[in-house]
Design an enzyme around this catalytic site. Structure first.
Site, short mmCIF file in Angstrom:
data_model
loop_
_atom_site.label_atom_id
_atom_site.label_comp_id
_atom_site.label_asym_id
_atom_site.label_seq_id
_atom_site.Cartn_x
_atom_site.Cartn_y
_atom_site.Cartn_z
CD GLU A 193 -2.86 -1.31 2.33
OE1 GLU A 193 -2.92 -0.40 3.16
OE2 GLU A 193 -3.54 -2.36 2.42
CD GLU A 299 -4.39 -5.65 3.21
OE1 GLU A 299 -5.13 -4.79 3.70
OE2 GLU A 299 -3.17 -5.68 3.42
#
Ligand code: BMA
Length: 385
Positions: A193, A299
């Site tokens: 991320e 995710e």
């Protein structure tokens, strides 16, 4: 021989073309010394993408919304009758002599035991790392600049290698039961991320070159210094604008096996995500195909799943035609520790019935129906559904 040629030909004529790949054409893991089972896992996930989507859940065997450390339990299994096919585990916050648990209070010895259990069930293990900011001493969400100081030549480089030393020990210690004690393959997803704004390795806290160096150093150190060869590496940006943005921090084909995406549903983005998610997943899949890598939805989830039919009407309808090998929903934090922070249902939850339908839907694959992912597939197709 005739049969082998006939089937692909038939599929081509039928307009759904699985193109069989020879062993030479078949993309291989980025680690030329990857163990046999790690290579098999790569080949199987590569081939499954576009045909089936493995369902994954973070910390599935460790705890659930209303239980903690009870062998055999799983909120997913208790809701739909099958365990997940992919099991996510967390390594953070920081390894240390007095630290026996990760950031979410899972003991490392339980974590390695669960990885073995998941492997024994034929499942896939993937590891995330919310590593503390090793320069400031804060946690992973302390965004003060740290990357440069941790790189080779940086004043705190040693702090990073100290962490990697422990991680290498954990990874090489993952062995199958029985007399042969083979290394258990895992997916490792470091520095995830980075396009988001919350971790110290985010794009705003270092340059793209520094990020790439951090990623490459992590891989090289584990492989070359520590002889870790049971790992597939995942690159998993959060939101991104376009292909160029996705690739801006890409460390290179020699370092990555899985092209991921982390993208969550939130009450305020439900309109946008409907169109945006399929678009983003198709960019990830196209880039993965171009680079001979495995595309995955590394995710996702909708905290507390506040919609009864979210699983089929939102998630499934938006991923069903995506070419991804797996999707992973985040953890079911215990109600006693973080109420409302869960991403899979449990028996009695408002979305439980819909989750059962989702689990039985055509593209989804749970542990009970998994092929042997650790055995080299007989022949490999390009993964076109
Ligand atoms: C976050 C939250 C935190 C957790 C962290 C690492 O998304 O779930 O509660 O500590 O991940 O697992």
């Amino acid at each position: 021989m005739a049969g082998r040629l006939f089937f692909p030909l038939l599929m081509l004529l039928a307009g759904c073309s699985p193109v069989w790949l020879s062993a030479q054409q078949m993309p291989a893991p980025s680690d030329p010394d990857a163990t046999r089972q790690t290579r098999a896992l790569f080949a199987n996930l590569y081939q499954l993408a576009g045909q089936k989507i493995l369902f994954g859940h973070q910390d599935d065997l460790a705890y659930g919304v209303y239980w903690h450390r009870e062998p055999g339990r799983s909120d997913v299994q208790e809701t739909c009758g099958a365990y997940p096919a992919v099991f996510g585990w967390e390594l953070g916050s920081r390894f240390g002599p007095d630290n026996r648990t990760n950031i979410d209070s899972v003991r490392f010895r339980d974590l390695t035991r669960h990885i073995r259990e998941a492997y024994d069930m034929g499942g896939v293990n993937t590891l995330s790392w919310h590593l503390d900011n090793l320069v400031s001493g804060g946690n992973a969400w302390d965004t003060s600049a740290a990357v440069r100081d941790l790189l080779p030549g940086g004043q705190h480089h040693r702090r990073l290698t100290d962490q990697l030393d422990v991680l290498a020990e954990l990874l090489t210690g993952l062995k199958t039961a029985g007399p042969f004690k083979k290394p258990i393959p895992v997916i490792f997803r470091p520095w995830h991320e980075h396009t988001g704004h919350w971790f110290w390795w985010r794009a705003k806290s270092c340059t793209p070159e520094e990020y790439k160096t951090l990623y490459r150093f992590t891989v090289d150190y584990l492989r070359k210094e520590k002889k870790v060869h049971n790992v597939l590496f995942a690159y998993s940006p959060d939101a991104f604008k376009d292909s160029a943005h996705y690739m801006l921090h890409y460390p290179g084909d020699a370092y990555v096996d899985i092209f991921g995406l982390d993208y969550y549903y939130r009450p305020e983005n439900l309109e946008r995500i409907r169109e945006d998610l399929p678009k983003k997943l198709s960019i990830v899949a196209a880039l993965a195909a171009e680079h001979g890598k495995i595309p995955a939805f590394t995710e996702t989830g909708f905290e507390a799943i506040p919609h009864e039919t979210w699983w089929t009407e939102m998630l499934l309808s938006q991923v069903r035609s995506a070419r991804i090998a797996y999707l992973l929903v985040w953890r079911n934090a215990r109600n006693a520790s973080k109420p409302g922070h869960f991403y899979a249902p449990y028996p009695g939850h408002i979305s439980a019935r819909d989750f059962v339908a989702f689990s039985r839907s055509e593209p989804m694959l749970f542990q009970d129906k998994l092929p042997n992912l650790y055995k080299k597939p007989k022949r490999v197709n390009s993964g076109v559904r």
